[in-house]
Every structure is written in C-alpha cells, then in structure tokens.
Design an enzyme around this catalytic site. Structure first.
Site, PDB file in Angstrom:
ATOM      1  N   HIS A 312       0.861  -1.189   0.000  1.00 13.93           N
ATOM      2  CA  HIS A 312       0.000   0.000   0.000  1.00 13.93           C
ATOM      3  C   HIS A 312       0.896   1.238   0.000  1.00 13.93           C
ATOM      4  CE1 HIS A 312      -3.218  -2.728   1.901  1.00 13.93           C
ATOM      5  NE2 HIS A 312      -3.659  -2.385   0.709  1.00 13.93           N
ATOM      6  N   ASN A 466       3.837  -2.084   4.676  1.00 18.06           N
ATOM      7  CA  ASN A 466       4.303  -3.386   5.124  1.00 18.06           C
ATOM      8  C   ASN A 466       3.228  -4.456   4.961  1.00 18.06           C
ATOM      9  OD1 ASN A 466       6.612  -4.739   6.149  1.00 18.06           O
ATOM     10  ND2 ASN A 466       5.682  -4.887   8.159  1.00 18.06           N
ATOM     11  N   HIS A 467       2.351  -4.269   3.987  1.00 15.49           N
ATOM     12  CA  HIS A 467       1.313  -5.253   3.671  1.00 15.49           C
ATOM     13  C   HIS A 467       1.724  -5.935   2.360  1.00 15.49           C
ATOM     14  CE1 HIS A 467      -1.469  -2.242   5.945  1.00 15.49           C
ATOM     15  NE2 HIS A 467      -0.731  -2.979   6.781  1.00 15.49           N
ATOM     16  N   ILE A 468       2.619  -6.904   2.464  1.00 12.55           N
ATOM     17  CA  ILE A 468       3.313  -7.485   1.310  1.00 12.55           C
ATOM     18  C   ILE A 468       2.449  -8.575   0.691  1.00 12.55           C
ATOM     19  CG2 ILE A 468       5.529  -8.384   0.538  1.00 12.55           C
ATOM     20  CD1 ILE A 468       6.471  -7.787   3.528  1.00 12.55           C
TER      21      ILE A 468
END
Length: 531
Positions: A312, A466-468
């Site tokens: 994101h 950090n939303h991989i």
C-alpha cells in the site's frame, strides 16, 4: 555429525500467524505436523523490557532480537538490495510467531468486489474463488484471533463478531461527531484486540504501544498462534533456516533442508509441505532451490515466483485540530473512514481506506520543540498544547499487480551463505491518482476539524504499509500465477503456499486476516489429501 533425517505428515516452513494457525488445525485433525522456524523463540516480557528502555520508540524492530544467521530488514542494515525506481521498504520478524508480534491488530475482511477486480472494473486480477467461498474461513479466523468491529463495514457476515469493539477514545468520539454532519462516517476499526476477557487473555487497557508489542497480550499475535499449535501437538524446531527444497522424479517435494546457526545441515521429509515464511522470504527460498528440471527455482517453471509484488504505497497528512482531542489514549489504530474503498471510479483510479492515527505524539512533539530551542516551562507548555491537538491521517491505497515489481535474489549473502532479497518496485499512475484524490479528501477532513498547520506528504514519495502481497499469487491461469485456488503449487502437487504472498490483490485493507482465512481454507485441502 549431521542429525538423522526427521519426518512428519505435514512440514511447515515458518511459524508466523498463518503457518501456526494452519499447524494447529492440521494437528487437531490427527496429523503429525512439524514447523521449521529460522529465528529463535521470543519472550514477550523481554521485548516489553527492551521497549521500555529503548530511546527510539518509533523503531518497532529495536526491541526484538537480531540474528545474523536469520537476518531481517533493520534500519540501514543493507539486507534489502534495491533496483528502483521506488525503494521497497518493509520490516518483518524472523522468530516464533513472526511479524504480527509488532502489528497494529487490524483485522479487516476484503469487500466482495475485491475478489472480482478485473471482471467488474477491467483492472487488476480476479481471485480464483469468491468472497462467499472465503466467508466461513474469515469467521473461523476471527474466532481464533478474537476480532471485534462494527457490522456496517461493507463486508457481509453470516455470524456476528466474537466480541464487541473496544470502547472509543475521546479523540475517536470527537472526530466522529464533528465529521458526521459533513457526510463522513467514522467507524471503529475491526481488530484482533480484546474488548473483554477472551481466550484466557485480558481486555485492552489502552497502553497505546500495540506497535511494537502489547504488554498484556490483549492484542492477538503469532506467538499466541504458535503456542496453540504446540498445544495441539505440532512440533516447532527453532533456529532452523531452510535453504533448499528437494523434489523427486515425479516432481513431488521429498524434503527440505535447513541449517542451524553453526551451519550444520539437516533434512526433513514429509507427505505435504507448506511454505509459510512470508511474502519475501518464501519466494526467496523457492528461487534458491534450483535443480536440473527447475532451473529457475522450485514452483517457478513459468518465471512467476516473486513477481507482482504489491503493498500500500500510501500518502499522509498531519494537522492541528482546533480543540484538544488528546490522541494517544487506547489502541494506536482505532478508527477510520470506509467510503472510498469501492466505487465505479475504481476502473480509473485506486480505491483506499482512510485511517486516523491514534499514536501518542508526545515524543515527536518534544523532539521538534527541543530542535527549535524550546526549554524549561515553555517546553512543558508546548508539549502539552501541541500533543493535545496533533492529528495524523493516512490512506491504505490499492496497487495493481505488475509482474515487473518483484522479489529477486541479491548478490550479497548472510553468515550462512544465503542470498539476501533484491527488489524492483514502482508505483503506477492508477495508485498515484488514488493518492491525489486522498489528498483532496484529507483537505476536506482537516477543514472540517478546523485544521491549521496542515502538512501533506510529498506527492512523489510513498510510505509503504508493510502489507506485502502478490509474490506467490494464486489463480487458475498457470501461465501467470504460482499456485491454484487451493494454495497448491502448479508444479508440485504436494507443495502448498500460504501467507500474504498468495493474495492475488492487495485491496484497501491490512492483509493479515485474509491471509489467515485463506490459510485455514488451504488446510482443508491438505486434510482431504491425507484423509
């Protein structure tokens, strides 16, 4: 001397929240389950003590132990290599329980339209199954994790939340009440955070350091999942850095090999293998595991492993509200606006969710005032005044899949000789247009709250959440995806992939709950295989 080869019905690589909850479910069904975790066990009391004495409270990785034989990205440690044009940044924990030790507890479901982005809006990718197919597993995950939230958040439910939301803070109430007449509906976030005693853990008491660690375990995390897996009968081997996946003549996976910190090698055999490290370390392991037949790595005959990396790439704003709202009481991420998550415009520009920060601003305010030469009574007064009115917003913005955005093997190696990750990452105009619209909405919100000292993030910079996702994307098209809708590798029938990497799209919410739900669904197929 190398140890004797060990074995289990199901071998899982990675003890994070997804791998551990899958392990618990599989072990409860009667299967023997072994989890290989590269990092050590994590003691919550030690992490809390380190955080208490840490001078840089904004470094959420600092309280956690670092090991050069299982390295992870830390500030300026060079673990990630970049090929540009946008630097890819992420932080994750290699230890029992994984990265959700330091998450904010956000446990949102996707919207039904998120599963059919291509067919409905002509952009992105469709999922190989529908929201309705995943809905019962969403609920299963919510019960395990103790999730609460408002019913009117756009995601249909067949059953209510396991518990009611945490009581809103004063800042939440004031922002909600003041923005309502302007047409903004401010809602409580869905979160894996206890509002009452639940599952043997206490209710949230508002410590406001959910990141980097909840000191009382009111917020769920992967360490709790790992404990549940062990109680169910799963065995966790720590400090076991998997470096090779071995297949047989029939292309089935036969074993995985791991190093101990002193580089002693061990081999583990099984009937089913699950890769649940994370969306960076799992593709890295697959790319490392080459053979004569799979020269580009295990599961990578179509060269799609590691591609379609999404996150994101959000934008932010901060301003001073015209009244004292006192952020920093209660959870760090408590309330948000959902109205921009879906709409007909989604074919042209990115959707997003607007999240209000409830982190305590005192440290940042204090540092800024001291840098300006403010001391003594003026400093105390300034801290009180500024920290009572400061408010920050960010958007959780959608990014479309792009096969050029990818995880690769770097040319630097760690102490065990294992390559570090390398990235190519870019942000397209679709997401940039979504961020531009977010800034316009931010302006309306700031004006509605009497905002002054409004500071927008540079429009050419991005704050990654950090939303991989996407690097192991599932789908029906074998040419463009890594695994099918079951999570089963297209190339190896007894290899399953799990975690946020298998999600075909990143949507507008944090990825953890959906990854857990998909993992629990995958566990059903594994149990069918071994029935």
């Amino acid at each position: 001397m190398a140890q004797q080869t060990t074995s289990a019905d199901v071998v899982i690589v990675g003890s994070g929240i997804v791998g551990s909850l899958m392990a618990e479910k599989l072990a409860l069904s009667g299967l023997s389950v072994m989890i290989l975790e590269g990092g050590p066990r994590i003691d919550r009391n030690q992490v809390v003590a380190r955080f208490r004495h840490e001078t840089n409270k904004s470094d959420f990785m600092a309280p956690y132990p670092y090991n050069d034989w299982a390295p992870e990205p830390r500030k300026d440690n060079g673990y990630f290599q970049q090929e540009g044009p946008v630097p890819y940044s992420a932080s994750y924990i290699r230890g029992v329980g994984g990265t959700s030790w330091h998450w904010a507890g956000m446990a949102w479901r996707y919207l039904p339209n998120d599963f059919q982005l291509q067919s409905k809006y002509g952009v992105g990718r469709d999922w190989p199954f529908s929201y309705d197919d995943l809905e019962p597993f969403y609920y299963e995950a919510e019960v395990k994790m103790g999730v609460s939230g408002p019913l009117n958040n756009g995601s249909p439910r067949t059953k209510p939340f396991p518990m009611e939301p945490v009581t809103p803070s004063w800042a939440h109430q004031r922002v909600r009440d003041r923005l309502a007449p302007l047409g903004f509906e401010v809602t409580t976030n869905t979160s894996a955070r206890n509002s009452r005693n639940y599952d043997g853990r206490p209710a949230c008491c508002g410590n406001n350091n959910c990141m980097p660690v909840c000191p009382i375990d009111a917020q769920y995390h992967g360490g709790i999942s790992a404990q549940a897996a062990e109680r169910a009968g799963a065995k966790i081997i720590t400090e076991a850095v998997v470096y090779k996946i071995e297949h047989g003549a029939d292309d089935k996976i036969q074993a995985v090999h791991y190093y101990t910190p002193n580089k002693e090698s061990h081999r583990v055999t099984g009937k089913i293998f699950v890769l649940a490290a994370n969306a960076i370390e799992t593709p890295k392991l697959m790319l490392m595991s080459t053979s004569d037949k799979f020269a580009n790595g295990i599961g990578n005959s179509n060269d799609m492993v590691g591609r379609n990396l999404c996150d994101h790439p959000r934008t932010k704003v901060s301003f001073d509200v015209d009244e004292e709202i006192w952020p920093g009481r209660g959870p760090v991420s408590e309330y948000s606006i959902q109205s921009e998550r879906d709409g007909d415009w989604r074919g042209e520009e990115a959707a997003f969710r607007i999240d209000f920060s409830n982190s305590n601003p005192v440290a940042g305010v204090t540092s800024k005032l001291i840098s300006q030469g403010v001391y003594g009574k003026d400093l105390i007064a300034g801290i009180r005044q500024q920290s009572s009115v400061t408010l920050g917003l960010k958007n959780i913005v959608e990014q479309l899949s792009d096969p050029n955005n990818r995880v690769m093997l770097g040319d630097r190696r760690d102490s065990l000789g294992i390559p570090n990750p390398k990235f190519y990452f870019s942000v397209d105009d679709y997401t940039r247009r979504g961020n531009a619209r977010a800034r316009r909405v931010f302006q309306e919100i700031a004006e509605g709250l009497g905002g002054t000292n409004i500071k927008f993030m540079d429009e050419n910079k991005f704050s990654l959440a950090n939303h991989i996702t996407g690097t192991l994307g599932m789908g029906n098209n074998r040419a463009t995806t890594v695994c099918n809708g079951e999570g089963r590798s297209h190339d190896h029938e007894n290899l399953f992939l799990a975690g946020t990497g298998v999600l075909p799209t990143v949507a507008t919410v944090n990825s953890t709950l959906t990854a857990v739900a998909v993992g629990l669904r995958t566990a059903e197929f594994i149990m069918e295989d071994l029935a």
